[in-house]
Write an enzyme that holds these catalytic residues in place. Structure first.
Site, short mmCIF file in Angstrom:
data_model
loop_
_atom_site.label_atom_id
_atom_site.label_comp_id
_atom_site.label_asym_id
_atom_site.label_seq_id
_atom_site.Cartn_x
_atom_site.Cartn_y
_atom_site.Cartn_z
N ASP A 37 -0.93 -8.34 -5.30
CA ASP A 37 -0.66 -7.02 -4.74
C ASP A 37 0.38 -7.13 -3.63
O ASP A 37 0.35 -8.09 -2.85
CB ASP A 37 -1.96 -6.42 -4.16
CG ASP A 37 -1.92 -4.92 -4.05
OD1 ASP A 37 -1.07 -4.41 -3.29
OD2 ASP A 37 -2.72 -4.25 -4.71
N GLY A 42 -1.95 -0.37 -1.23
CA GLY A 42 -3.27 -1.01 -1.14
C GLY A 42 -3.52 -1.51 0.28
O GLY A 42 -2.62 -1.53 1.11
N TYR A 154 7.41 8.04 -12.18
CA TYR A 154 6.04 7.62 -12.48
C TYR A 154 5.74 7.84 -13.97
O TYR A 154 5.35 6.91 -14.68
CB TYR A 154 5.08 8.41 -11.61
CG TYR A 154 3.62 8.03 -11.75
CD1 TYR A 154 3.14 6.83 -11.25
CD2 TYR A 154 2.70 8.89 -12.36
CE1 TYR A 154 1.79 6.48 -11.36
CE2 TYR A 154 1.36 8.57 -12.47
CZ TYR A 154 0.90 7.36 -11.96
OH TYR A 154 -0.43 7.02 -12.06
P1 NAD Z 1 -3.41 2.74 -5.40
O1 NAD Z 1 -2.09 3.13 -4.83
O2 NAD Z 1 -4.59 2.79 -4.51
O3 NAD Z 1 -3.33 1.26 -5.99
C1 NAD Z 1 -2.15 0.71 -6.51
C2 NAD Z 1 -2.07 -0.73 -6.02
O4 NAD Z 1 -0.90 -1.34 -6.59
C3 NAD Z 1 -1.93 -0.84 -4.51
O5 NAD Z 1 -2.79 -1.82 -4.01
C4 NAD Z 1 -0.47 -1.20 -4.30
O6 NAD Z 1 -0.27 -1.91 -3.09
C5 NAD Z 1 -0.19 -2.01 -5.55
N1 NAD Z 1 1.21 -2.04 -5.95
C6 NAD Z 1 2.04 -0.98 -6.13
N2 NAD Z 1 3.24 -1.40 -6.54
C7 NAD Z 1 3.17 -2.75 -6.62
C8 NAD Z 1 4.12 -3.77 -6.96
N3 NAD Z 1 5.37 -3.47 -7.31
N4 NAD Z 1 3.70 -5.05 -6.92
C9 NAD Z 1 2.43 -5.38 -6.56
N5 NAD Z 1 1.50 -4.45 -6.21
C10 NAD Z 1 1.88 -3.16 -6.25
O7 NAD Z 1 -3.63 3.61 -6.71
P2 NAD Z 1 -4.92 3.77 -7.63
O8 NAD Z 1 -5.34 5.17 -7.58
O9 NAD Z 1 -5.88 2.70 -7.34
O10 NAD Z 1 -4.26 3.52 -9.06
C11 NAD Z 1 -4.35 2.26 -9.72
C12 NAD Z 1 -3.66 2.35 -11.07
O11 NAD Z 1 -4.30 3.33 -11.88
C13 NAD Z 1 -2.19 2.71 -10.98
O12 NAD Z 1 -1.47 1.94 -11.91
C14 NAD Z 1 -2.18 4.16 -11.39
O13 NAD Z 1 -0.96 4.53 -12.00
C15 NAD Z 1 -3.35 4.25 -12.34
N6 NAD Z 1 -3.90 5.61 -12.38
C16 NAD Z 1 -4.63 6.08 -11.32
C17 NAD Z 1 -5.13 7.37 -11.36
C18 NAD Z 1 -5.95 7.95 -10.23
O14 NAD Z 1 -6.35 9.11 -10.31
N7 NAD Z 1 -6.29 7.20 -9.20
C19 NAD Z 1 -4.84 8.19 -12.46
C20 NAD Z 1 -4.06 7.69 -13.48
C21 NAD Z 1 -3.61 6.39 -13.44
#
Ligand code: NAD
Ligand code: UDP
Length: 349
Positions: A37, A42, A154
């Site tokens: 990460d 995060g 996105y």
């Molecule tokens: P979040 O932002 O809390 O978590 C994303 C994590 O990815 C973070 O810890 C961030 O630091 C890390 N990250 C981002 N870009 C990065 C990179 N280039 N290299 C390394 N780490 C990176 O979001 P979330 O809600 O936990 O979502 C997690 C996943 O689920 C995502 O891929 C998101 O697209 C997908 N998703 C989430 C939802 C939702 O409602 N929460 C809905 C659809 C899809």
């Protein structure tokens, strides 16, 4: 353990909201977990409770860059790719990075899975359906995405990530799973991430104005994080390839205004509702068709919205109280109320 050998799972994005809960579930299932990460959205705090677990490590790196040796020198059984900012303000704040995270990051992690003969799961999104013209959304629907608008970094990034993932599968290079995740909520969401559940709950608890974008008649379907993680675990574990993406979400659909009404009732808040402009390309309706997940995985959400919201409200009340000790009285009331009947006035300094 498999044949007496510790199994290892990589969780890219494991310091985030969903990823940190997934790390917990994998550890509980006996895996060694390596979290990769860049900590952009995060937080180390999400993983603090794992600091003493010898089966867990956080490797701080960006998935856009080649996978670091701290990850690639290990034998790997599973690769979960959750790396990507998920809230619209966050993913739009650096659109180029968002797009490259999905495209290059997914390519790098697929290549890792190929080298290690590991199974790969992509966390895709209901956003691949865009502003849908088909309702509810089944996996067979190709979507209605604006490829040049502010959400495209996105939506199109995830669509490209799905393409790459299925190209690797078609070529027989990696065994893959793709989850199309619908709106998910719960503890460890960031208070400042701009999504509707975190905004409305924190505003209600603080007695601030509740921001409703547009008419508030647009709909979403909210899945509690424990249900979602259970779905991800089942999807990764299922023996036969689903041969395509699988929707994971809660099919109970409600308008943003209905969500606000529930949160106001659960917090007892007297916050006012204020209208703000609807963001560009904001989808009008969204509800998953989860028949594939039901039949392939035996999965459907179990946690009712009211119960999930109670847990989420308690989480944000705790965070607010920790940030501002003067709020502790209100926080105690919120927790002790169990039904979270504490008046927002009580948590307003
Ligand atoms: P979040 O932002 O809390 O978590 C994303 C994590 O990815 C973070 O810890 C961030 O630091 C890390 N990250 C981002 N870009 C990065 C990179 N280039 N290299 C390394 N780490 C990176 O979001 P979330 O809600 O936990 O979502 C997690 C996943 O689920 C995502 O891929 C998101 O697209 C997908 N998703 C989430 C939802 C939702 O409602 N929460 C809905 C659809 C899809
Ligand atoms: N929304 C809102 N008030 C807010 C934040 C979001 O009315 O303070 C609306 C937003 O316009 C969208 C819905 O709530 O219609 C869900 O927004 P979110 O950012 O949580 O997720 P997404 O749009 O990605 O589904």
């Amino acid at each position: 353990m498999k044949n007496g050998k510790q199994r290892t799972a990589i969780v890219a994005g494991g310091a985030g909201f969903i990823g940190s809960h997934l790390c917990d579930a994998l550890l509980a299932d006996g895996f060694r977990v390596l979290c990769l990460d860049n900590l952009r959205t995060g937080r180390r705090d999400n993983l603090r409770h794992l600091a003493r677990d010898p089966r867990f490590d956080l490797v701080e790196a960006d998935v856009i860059a080649p996978v670091p040796a701290a990850i690639s020198r290990n034998s790997v059984d599973l690769v979960f790719n959750l790396a990507c900012a998920a809230s619209p303000p966050q993913y739009q704040s650096d659109p180029e990075h968002t797009m490259l995270t999905s495209v290059l990051g997914t390519r790098n992690l697929l290549a890792l899975a190929e080298r290690k003969a590991a199974r790969f799961l992509l966390a895709s999104t209901s956003e691949v359906y865009g502003d849908p013209e088909v309702h509810p959304q089944a996996e067979s629907y190709w979507g209605h995405v604006n490829p040049t608008g502010p959400r495209a970094c996105y939506d199109e990034g995830k669509r490209a990530a799905e393409t790459l993932t299925f190209d690797f599968e078609r070529a027989g290079r990696v065994e893959v799973r793709v989850a199309r995740i619908f709106n998910t909520y719960g503890p460890r969401m960031r208070a400042d991430d701009g999504r509707v559940v975190s905004n409305v709950v924190t505003q209600a608890l603080a007695g601030d104005d509740i921001t409703v974008y547009g008419t508030g008649e647009q709909t979403r379907s909210f899945c509690y994080v424990d249900d979602l993680v259970d779905g991800l675990m089942r999807l990764m574990a299922c023996r036969t390839s689903p041969d395509g993406p699988v929707n994971l979400g809660n099919p109970v659909e409600l308008t943003v205004r209905e969500l606000v009404t529930r949160v106001l009732a659960l917090t007892g808040s007297r916050s006012r509702i204020v209208r703000k402009p609807l963001p560009v390309d904001d989808p009008q309706r969204r509800r998953p068709d989860i028949e594939r997940a039901r039949s392939l995985l035996g999965w459907s959400p179990r946690i009712a919205l009211e119960d999930g919201l109670r847990k989420t409200i308690a989480h944000f009340a705790e965070e607010q109280a920790a940030a501002l000790p003067a709020l502790a009285v209100g926080f105690r009331a919120a927790r002790e109320g169990a039904g979270l009947t504490a008046k927002a006035g009580a948590v307003t300094p």
